[in-house]
Write an enzyme that holds these catalytic residues in place. Sequence first.
Site, short mmCIF file in Angstrom:
data_model
loop_
_atom_site.label_atom_id
_atom_site.label_comp_id
_atom_site.label_asym_id
_atom_site.label_seq_id
_atom_site.Cartn_x
_atom_site.Cartn_y
_atom_site.Cartn_z
CE1 TYR A 50 -4.23 -1.50 -0.24
CE2 TYR A 50 -3.57 -2.71 1.88
CZ TYR A 50 -4.68 -2.47 0.72
OH TYR A 50 -5.73 -3.47 0.58
CD GLU A 127 -2.30 -3.45 -6.86
OE1 GLU A 127 -2.62 -2.31 -6.36
OE2 GLU A 127 -3.30 -4.22 -6.78
P1 CMP Z 1 -8.43 -0.91 -1.14
O1 CMP Z 1 -8.85 -1.47 -2.45
O2 CMP Z 1 -7.70 -2.35 -0.38
O3 CMP Z 1 -7.16 0.32 -1.18
C1 CMP Z 1 -6.91 0.86 -0.01
C2 CMP Z 1 -7.79 0.90 1.11
O4 CMP Z 1 -7.71 1.77 2.00
C3 CMP Z 1 -9.19 0.50 0.71
O5 CMP Z 1 -9.48 -0.51 -0.04
C4 CMP Z 1 -9.97 1.00 2.11
O6 CMP Z 1 -10.22 -0.27 2.77
C5 CMP Z 1 -9.00 1.64 2.98
N1 CMP Z 1 -9.34 2.95 3.36
C6 CMP Z 1 -9.78 3.45 4.45
N2 CMP Z 1 -10.23 4.66 4.47
C7 CMP Z 1 -10.24 5.08 3.12
C8 CMP Z 1 -10.49 6.32 2.50
N3 CMP Z 1 -10.80 7.28 3.06
N4 CMP Z 1 -10.47 6.28 1.13
C9 CMP Z 1 -10.07 5.08 0.45
N5 CMP Z 1 -9.60 3.97 0.92
C10 CMP Z 1 -9.63 3.98 2.44
#
Ligand code: CMP
Length: 140
Positions: A50, A127
Amino acid sequence: ALERTLSIIKPDAVAKNVIGEIYSRFEKSGLKVVASKMKQLSKQEAEGFYAVHRERPFFSALVEFMISGPVMIQVLEGEGAVLKNRDLMGATNPKDAAPGTIRADFADSIDANAVHGSDSLENAAIEVAYFFPATDVYAR
Ligand code: CMP
């Protein structure tokens, strides 16, 4: 075009015992699982995965959540796989996810949102390579 995308079933959905139900949705939509493994991510692995979110306020909560239990990581292959998987997942926040999507049906919050999917073809390649050497991805 035939594409590959990275999918992660997050610790919340693994704990809910819905790996099979989620795989079923991939298969019914025509996506093939061409690589797969269950893994307990280390903090370093989750932070690296991430890295693009490193400066976001939710970064440390996201990393802590992703290492809270094992995840199921897979490569999905099919026509337009990146967008197809994102359509199956629904919006990032389950409150906004359309009925019938994975997040609407299995996610509890924006953090515990059941699945991750690559957001572009370019990121999908990065990824997939992060978790799978090319020899562990099986074209079929
Ligand atoms: P994911 O697609 O795994 O990519 C990043 C992750 O951050 C997202 O899914 C969410 O689970 C998490 N996340 C938490 N808060 C936020 C936010 N405000 N915007 C985007 N992703 C978030």
